[in-house]
Scaffold this motif. Sequence first.
Motif, PDB file in Angstrom:
ATOM      1  N   ASP A 113      34.630  80.122  26.634  1.00 19.20           N
ATOM      2  CA  ASP A 113      35.856  78.708  27.033  1.00 19.20           C
ATOM      3  C   ASP A 113      34.660  78.528  27.961  1.00 19.20           C
ATOM      4  O   ASP A 113      34.034  79.265  29.303  1.00 19.20           O
ATOM      5  CB  ASP A 113      36.926  79.491  27.963  1.00 19.20           C
ATOM      6  CG  ASP A 113      38.196  79.934  27.441  1.00 19.20           C
ATOM      7  OD1 ASP A 113      38.264  80.128  25.999  1.00 19.20           O
ATOM      8  OD2 ASP A 113      39.234  80.554  27.724  1.00 19.20           O
ATOM      9  N   HIS A 114      34.133  77.139  28.403  1.00 20.05           N
ATOM     10  CA  HIS A 114      33.632  76.645  29.025  1.00 20.05           C
ATOM     11  C   HIS A 114      33.828  76.094  30.592  1.00 20.05           C
ATOM     12  O   HIS A 114      32.999  76.813  31.834  1.00 20.05           O
ATOM     13  CB  HIS A 114      32.404  75.646  28.970  1.00 20.05           C
ATOM     14  CG  HIS A 114      34.025  74.571  28.740  1.00 20.05           C
ATOM     15  ND1 HIS A 114      33.855  73.977  27.567  1.00 20.05           N
ATOM     16  CD2 HIS A 114      33.340  73.334  29.411  1.00 20.05           C
ATOM     17  CE1 HIS A 114      34.806  73.397  27.094  1.00 20.05           C
ATOM     18  NE2 HIS A 114      34.545  72.600  28.549  1.00 20.05           N
ATOM     19  N   ARG A 115      35.379  76.302  30.666  1.00 15.87           N
ATOM     20  CA  ARG A 115      36.073  75.951  32.217  1.00 15.87           C
ATOM     21  C   ARG A 115      37.489  75.997  31.498  1.00 15.87           C
ATOM     22  O   ARG A 115      38.176  76.490  31.468  1.00 15.87           O
ATOM     23  CB  ARG A 115      35.979  74.259  32.289  1.00 15.87           C
ATOM     24  CG  ARG A 115      36.531  74.355  33.660  1.00 15.87           C
ATOM     25  CD  ARG A 115      36.124  72.223  33.998  1.00 15.87           C
ATOM     26  NE  ARG A 115      37.299  71.846  32.697  1.00 15.87           N
ATOM     27  CZ  ARG A 115      36.578  70.408  32.693  1.00 15.87           C
ATOM     28  NH1 ARG A 115      35.776  69.769  31.798  1.00 15.87           N
ATOM     29  NH2 ARG A 115      37.462  70.213  31.185  1.00 15.87           N
ATOM     30  N   GLY A 162      38.635  72.518  38.246  1.00 19.17           N
ATOM     31  CA  GLY A 162      38.654  73.769  36.978  1.00 19.17           C
ATOM     32  C   GLY A 162      37.196  74.373  37.929  1.00 19.17           C
ATOM     33  O   GLY A 162      36.905  74.062  38.935  1.00 19.17           O
ATOM     34  N   PRO A 169      34.258  77.332  36.801  1.00 23.71           N
ATOM     35  CA  PRO A 169      33.547  77.958  35.571  1.00 23.71           C
ATOM     36  C   PRO A 169      34.029  78.722  34.623  1.00 23.71           C
ATOM     37  O   PRO A 169      34.898  80.372  35.396  1.00 23.71           O
ATOM     38  CB  PRO A 169      32.099  77.959  35.978  1.00 23.71           C
ATOM     39  CG  PRO A 169      32.005  77.931  37.022  1.00 23.71           C
ATOM     40  CD  PRO A 169      33.638  78.047  38.059  1.00 23.71           C
ATOM     41  N   GLY A 170      34.423  79.239  33.121  1.00 25.15           N
ATOM     42  CA  GLY A 170      34.860  79.634  32.233  1.00 25.15           C
ATOM     43  C   GLY A 170      33.879  80.992  32.105  1.00 25.15           C
ATOM     44  O   GLY A 170      32.222  80.988  32.169  1.00 25.15           O
ATOM     45  N   CYS A 218      30.536  80.632  29.984  1.00 22.92           N
ATOM     46  CA  CYS A 218      29.323  80.695  31.208  1.00 22.92           C
ATOM     47  C   CYS A 218      28.230  81.138  31.408  1.00 22.92           C
ATOM     48  O   CYS A 218      27.456  81.747  31.297  1.00 22.92           O
ATOM     49  CB  CYS A 218      29.646  79.841  32.993  1.00 22.92           C
ATOM     50  SG  CYS A 218      29.909  78.148  32.393  1.00 22.92           S
TER      51      CYS A 218
END
Length: 178
Positions: A58-60, A68, A70-71, A74
């Motif tokens: 998950d990127h966000r 949002g 950072p997820g 990252c």
Amino acid sequence: AALPGPAPADWVQAPLEPAVRAVLVGFDEHFSYAKLCQALRYLLRGGPECLLVGTNRDHRLPLEGGAGIPGTGCLVKAVETAAQREAFIVGKPNRFMFDCVAQEFPVEPARTIMVGDRLDTDILMGNSCGLTTLLTLTGVTALDEVRAHQDSGCPARHSLVPDFYVDSIADLLPLLGP
């Protein structure tokens, strides 16, 4: 953990636990350069035999009001970049998690629905596991994005299209009965 000493040569002198055979990257609000250095040192010491595992990509992570943060993806990408190798992802959209559940419980994919708010994780996993998929529009995905994937001629993009959608998970409550 803090980096020992002021220079990079000092950083590689911190003791490593001898029994470590895997690096697991998950959500960590205290992720730091020191942890990244430590992860890389374990992976270099263990070579290909030291597993690099990520919980998800998950990127966000969405927050209320359209905000949002950072997820985990990252953090996984940072370790992958440093190690110059790809992590094995155990969470969505990888079917590993579904296969583990299906080994323990009598899951019938034709009678199972995957409910989620992300196309690239929840819906993709559900579709790749042969489940009915239901998208809730309360997360990071907008209906316009679904329609763009649906209208695309690309099979990979079609795998991101849910079978059904609802504005909110609360829309399902009346269907669950008294």
